[in-house]
Structure formats: structure tokens, C-alpha cells
Scaffold this motif. Structure first.
Motif, PDB file in Angstrom:
ATOM      1  N   TYR A 140     -22.776 -18.303 -44.543  1.00  7.92           N
ATOM      2  CA  TYR A 140     -21.871 -19.238 -43.871  1.00  7.92           C
ATOM      3  C   TYR A 140     -21.020 -20.012 -44.871  1.00  7.92           C
ATOM      4  CZ  TYR A 140     -24.581 -18.590 -39.542  1.00  7.92           C
ATOM      5  OH  TYR A 140     -25.188 -18.073 -38.434  1.00  7.92           O
ATOM      6  N   LEU A 141     -21.663 -20.482 -45.942  1.00 10.66           N
ATOM      7  CA  LEU A 141     -20.944 -21.319 -46.898  1.00 10.66           C
ATOM      8  C   LEU A 141     -19.787 -20.564 -47.537  1.00 10.66           C
ATOM      9  CD1 LEU A 141     -20.676 -23.999 -48.372  1.00 10.66           C
ATOM     10  CD2 LEU A 141     -22.347 -23.179 -50.063  1.00 10.66           C
ATOM     11  N   ALA A 142     -20.001 -19.293 -47.880  1.00  9.53           N
ATOM     12  CA  ALA A 142     -18.935 -18.495 -48.483  1.00  9.53           C
ATOM     13  C   ALA A 142     -17.771 -18.324 -47.509  1.00  9.53           C
ATOM     14  CB  ALA A 142     -19.482 -17.126 -48.909  1.00  9.53           C
ATOM     15  N   LEU A 143     -18.077 -18.094 -46.244  1.00 12.20           N
ATOM     16  CA  LEU A 143     -17.029 -17.953 -45.232  1.00 12.20           C
ATOM     17  C   LEU A 143     -16.268 -19.258 -45.042  1.00 12.20           C
ATOM     18  CD1 LEU A 143     -18.840 -15.791 -42.530  1.00 12.20           C
ATOM     19  CD2 LEU A 143     -16.785 -15.147 -43.800  1.00 12.20           C
ATOM     20  N   GLN A 144     -17.008 -20.362 -44.984  1.00 14.00           N
ATOM     21  CA  GLN A 144     -16.366 -21.654 -44.795  1.00 14.00           C
ATOM     22  C   GLN A 144     -15.501 -22.026 -45.994  1.00 14.00           C
ATOM     23  OE1 GLN A 144     -19.785 -24.094 -44.006  1.00 14.00           O
ATOM     24  NE2 GLN A 144     -20.096 -23.250 -41.956  1.00 14.00           N
ATOM     25  N   THR A 145     -15.979 -21.686 -47.189  1.00 11.27           N
ATOM     26  CA  THR A 145     -15.214 -21.964 -48.408  1.00 11.27           C
ATOM     27  C   THR A 145     -13.903 -21.184 -48.412  1.00 11.27           C
ATOM     28  OG1 THR A 145     -17.232 -22.404 -49.665  1.00 11.27           O
ATOM     29  CG2 THR A 145     -15.257 -21.878 -50.926  1.00 11.27           C
ATOM     30  N   PHE A 146     -13.984 -19.913 -48.021  1.00 13.49           N
ATOM     31  CA  PHE A 146     -12.770 -19.096 -47.980  1.00 13.49           C
ATOM     32  C   PHE A 146     -11.804 -19.626 -46.931  1.00 13.49           C
ATOM     33  CE2 PHE A 146     -10.078 -15.523 -46.864  1.00 13.49           C
ATOM     34  CZ  PHE A 146      -9.739 -15.025 -48.106  1.00 13.49           C
ATOM     35  N   ALA A 147     -12.336 -20.032 -45.761  1.00 13.26           N
ATOM     36  CA  ALA A 147     -11.475 -20.579 -44.708  1.00 13.26           C
ATOM     37  C   ALA A 147     -10.775 -21.851 -45.184  1.00 13.26           C
ATOM     38  CB  ALA A 147     -12.302 -20.858 -43.454  1.00 13.26           C
ATOM     39  N   ALA A 148     -11.511 -22.681 -45.939  1.00 16.90           N
ATOM     40  CA  ALA A 148     -10.919 -23.917 -46.459  1.00 16.90           C
ATOM     41  C   ALA A 148      -9.777 -23.619 -47.424  1.00 16.90           C
ATOM     42  CB  ALA A 148     -11.998 -24.747 -47.146  1.00 16.90           C
ATOM     43  N   LYS A 149      -9.934 -22.577 -48.226  1.00 17.39           N
ATOM     44  CA  LYS A 149      -8.892 -22.216 -49.195  1.00 17.39           C
ATOM     45  C   LYS A 149      -7.631 -21.693 -48.500  1.00 17.39           C
ATOM     46  CE  LYS A 149     -11.991 -21.087 -53.050  1.00 17.39           C
ATOM     47  NZ  LYS A 149     -12.532 -20.001 -53.919  1.00 17.39           N
ATOM     48  N   LEU A 150      -7.804 -21.149 -47.292  1.00 22.08           N
ATOM     49  CA  LEU A 150      -6.652 -20.602 -46.564  1.00 22.08           C
ATOM     50  C   LEU A 150      -5.768 -21.688 -45.960  1.00 22.08           C
ATOM     51  CD1 LEU A 150      -7.894 -17.511 -44.504  1.00 22.08           C
ATOM     52  CD2 LEU A 150      -6.193 -17.528 -46.316  1.00 22.08           C
ATOM     53  N   LYS A 151      -6.332 -22.866 -45.756  1.00 25.63           N
ATOM     54  CA  LYS A 151      -5.581 -23.932 -45.097  1.00 25.63           C
ATOM     55  C   LYS A 151      -4.286 -24.223 -45.863  1.00 25.63           C
ATOM     56  CE  LYS A 151      -6.030 -28.637 -43.323  1.00 25.63           C
ATOM     57  NZ  LYS A 151      -6.915 -29.819 -43.180  1.00 25.63           N
ATOM     58  N   GLY A 152      -3.184 -24.190 -45.152  1.00 23.39           N
ATOM     59  CA  GLY A 152      -1.895 -24.449 -45.769  1.00 23.39           C
ATOM     60  C   GLY A 152      -1.259 -23.240 -46.421  1.00 23.39           C
ATOM     61  N   GLN A 153      -1.979 -22.093 -46.429  1.00 25.16           N
ATOM     62  CA  GLN A 153      -1.443 -20.870 -47.010  1.00 25.16           C
ATOM     63  C   GLN A 153      -0.759 -20.033 -45.933  1.00 25.16           C
ATOM     64  OE1 GLN A 153      -1.725 -20.468 -50.418  1.00 25.16           O
ATOM     65  NE2 GLN A 153      -2.674 -22.507 -50.331  1.00 25.16           N
ATOM     66  N   ASP A 154      -0.081 -18.989 -46.387  1.00 20.39           N
ATOM     67  CA  ASP A 154       0.627 -18.116 -45.448  1.00 20.39           C
ATOM     68  C   ASP A 154      -0.299 -17.106 -44.773  1.00 20.39           C
ATOM     69  OD1 ASP A 154       3.046 -19.325 -45.953  1.00 20.39           O
ATOM     70  OD2 ASP A 154       3.548 -17.973 -47.609  1.00 20.39           O
ATOM     71  N   GLY A 155      -1.407 -16.759 -45.424  1.00 19.07           N
ATOM     72  CA  GLY A 155      -2.282 -15.722 -44.897  1.00 19.07           C
ATOM     73  C   GLY A 155      -3.037 -16.163 -43.646  1.00 19.07           C
TER      74      GLY A 155
END
Length: 376
Positions: A140-155
């Protein structure tokens, strides 16, 4: 090996010059009680209508499913099996990547490949609890971390998760999934939860199943729940499933489902079967008893690591690296018995197999055969 599912009794019958009815199929996870009699009666009564087009609105099915599962009709989309709905999700515009569980159902990746959406694996970690019982841990933590990094990005990404996951039976934690759904929403991304086997779990009514993530659609407009009716109601030959989601998302998804996708007989069968309360009750009682029997009996066989079942299938690892599932299947061929070779699941390999839980007579026979194989 080719990327195949279990349940191909016709190929096995052809290759071995036998009738499909002679095969005992532990490779496909289907209700051991067989189809609902109420459903079959409804199907039979609709046979005369096959010279007409089916109802393109699926209205009878929608009414029945909405009532039994406690979901508003506007939040349900009916499709030709869960697979059609997964492929429709792949056609939603502007997604640039996806995550699928490993191990996990191959159609998640196939639907993304068909849509030319890049795929990354979510590797579940093999763990043991304090009593030495094996299980798979969801990162879960890895998924949540990746989702957080996507915020504000184009992807924009699509995350697929099984509940329970196939083939290992791992169930999702609602609090962790709620957090992940929020973070993916902030990243303009989508969470797809496959609950094709959820009806086998627990003793609550289908509407009140505490293990289901279905209630999340009431709070998140970026969550889709995929639900197959062919496993629990034992009609994989008919092909029918549902997607549950926010009404706006359902409307977008419906644009990618062809007219008359679900045939008349499927509509008639499911509309009646979901209301067959005795069939549902008996299924849960039989499965609870047989799952316990199979887990204990398989765990007693030396050289097998057995994962505790949550639904109607059991994942098994062979300890001895000199024995593969191919070897086991060759031994079982003589008895016309099929199991699921899990070598083509990412994260597993040639020592992994999955077996369905069937009726007691067939379960006893499989235990006898496997015990003899591993005593050699």
C-alpha cells in the motif's frame, strides 16, 4: 507457456480423445453447486425469445442487481462478462500508465496492452505471520507514494487490484484503499477493484458483505468495482458481469459497450439467480465447510505450502524445486483431472498451482491423488 486461463476442458478433451463431461476441472473457480435452478428455469422460459434481440437496456438485470447488491441503477453497467468491462476501461481517454498486481489476473494487463497503455507490476510480497502461516502483503505504501508523486503532473494512471486477488485470495483493507483512492483522485487517476469472487466470502447477505469495497463508489468518483456473475452463479459459458461506479463514470464507460452485448439467456438467468436466496445460502455453507477441509488436508501433504483460502480457490507452492506443476498435471492426466498451472503469473513460477474448491466427493479424490503423487 502461453498466457491461458484455467477451464479449457474442450482442448484437454480433444488432446486426450475423451468427452468434456468426463473431466474433473479444478482449474476453473466455479461454484461447486452448479447453476441456480431458479436461474435455469428462467432461462428455459426465455428460450423462445432467442429469435428476438435482447433488451439493450438490461433493465431486468439492473433492477435485480440494484436490489440485491444495494446499488443505485445509475451506478451499474452490465457487460458481457468482467473481461468486456475491463477492456472498456482501457478505452477511457487520456490515461498514460497503469499498475497491475503480481501475481494477478492476466486480463488486467491484456486490457491495458490492447489500449496501448504501459503497464507496471505491483509485486505482492510473500510473508509469514507469527505462527508461520504464509500470506501475500499488498504494498500500500509504495502505491500511495507513487500516487502522491503524480499529483500536479500530467500523467494519469489506472491502478488495478483484486478483492480477493486471484490467484492468492488476498483481501483488501478498506482504510488503506480509501486513502489510496483519495490520493489517486488528487492525481486525476483511477482505481479499479475486481471483486469477481467477493460473493463467496463471508456469511452476510450479498448487499451487506463487509469485505466488499463497493460502498467506496458513494464517496469516490474515481473508483470502479468490477463484479463477475459467472463464478458465484456458475455460468461462465453465459458471460455476464457488472461495473459499479459513480453515475457519471458509468455513463462514460457505457459508451464503450456495444449494443446487445448481453444475450437474452444471460439476462433471464441472472435476473432470477441473484434472487435465489436458498442457493446463495447453500453455496456459502458448502464452501465454508469444504474450504476448511481442503486447507487442512492439503496442508498435511508434505512438500506443499498452502495459502489459506478466502474464496473458492487455493494457491499452493511446491517446496521441492525438482517437482513442477507440469509433473503434477501429467500424473493427474490419467485420472482426467485438471488443475491451474500458475507459472504464467508474474511473481510466481513452475512450482505454483491453484485449485478450485469443488463438492466433497471430488475434493476427497483430489486429496487422494495429490497425496499419492507427493509420496512417490
Amino acid at each position: 507457456m502461453p498466457d491461458t486461463h484455467g477451464g479449457n476442458i474442450f482442448k484437454f478433451a480433444y488432446d486426450h480423445h475423451i468427452n468434456p463431461s468426463d473431466i474433473c476441472d479444478f482449474s476453473a473457480n466455479i461454484n461447486p453447486l452448479g447453476p441456480s435452478q431458479k436461474g435455469l428455469e428462467a432461462l428455459s422460459n426465455r428460450l423462445n425469445y432467442i429469435s428476438h434481440y435482447p433488451d439493450p437496456t438490461n433493465d431486468d438485470v439492473l433492477n435485480a442487481v440494484a436490489d440485491v447488491y444495494g446499488v443505485n441503477k445509475d451506478s451499474i453497467l452490465i457487460g458481457n462478462g468482467a473481461a468486456e468491462l475491463l477492456f472498456a476501461i482501457g478505452r477511457l481517454p487520456e490515461f498514460t500508465g497503469s499498475f497491475v498486481p503480481a501475481p494477478g489476473f492476466s486480463e488486467y494487463r491484456a486490457s491495458m496492452d490492447a489500449a496501448h497503455i504501459p503497464v507496471r507490476d505491483i509485486f505482492y510480497r510473500q510473508r509469514q505471520d507469527e505462527k508461520g502461516v504464509p500470506y501475500f502483503e499488498i504494498p500500500y505504501l509504495a502505491l500511495q507514494t507513487f500516487a502522491a508523486k503524480l499529483k500536479g503532473q500530467d500523467g494519469r494512471i489506472i491502478v488495478f487490484l483484486g478483492n480477493p486477488n486471484n490467484p492468492d485470495g488476498t483481501l483488501l483493507d478498506k482504510n488503506s484503499i480509501d486513502t489510496l483512492a483519495n490520493m489517486l483522485h488528487d492525481a486525476n487517476s483511477l482505481l479499479v477493484i475486481d471483486e469477481s469472487f467477493i460473493d463467496f466470502i463471508g456469511n452476510d447477505s450479498l448487499c451487506d458483505n463487509s469485505y466488499s469495497m463497493r460502498s467506496l463508489i458513494n464517496h469516490h468518483d474515481n473508483v470502479i468495482i468490477i463484479h463477475s456473475f459467472t463464478k458465484f452463479y456458475a455460468v461462465p459459458g453465459l458471460r455476464i458481469g457488472a461495473a459499479f461506479a459513480n453515475a457519471s463514470l458509468i455513463q462514460k464507460l457505457s459508451a464503450f459497450i456495444p449494443s446487445w452485448s448481453v444475450n437474452t439467456l444471460s439476462q433471464a438467468y441472472i435476473s432470477a439467480a441473484v434472487n435465489d436466496s436458498n442457493y446463495i445460502k447453500n453455496t456459502k455453507e458448502v464452501l465454508a465447510s469444504e474450504a476448511e477441509y481442503m486447507y487442512k488436508s492439503l496442508s498435511a501433504i508434505e512438500n506443499l505450502i498452502v495459502y489459506k483460502p478466502s474464496a473458492n480457490y487455493i494457491l499452493i507452492e511446491i517446496k521441492n524445486s525438482n517437482i513442477t506443476v507440469d509433473d503434477v498435471q501429467r500424473n493427474l492426466d490419467e485420472y482426467k483431472v485438471l488443475i491451474r498451472n500458475c507459472a504464467n503469473y508474474n511473481g510466481l513460477g513452475p512450482q505454483w498451482m491453484r485449485i478450485a474448491i469443488k463438492d466433497h466427493e471430488h475434493n476427497v479424490e483430489l486429496i487422494r491423488l495429490l497425496s499419492a503423487i507427493f509420496e512417490k
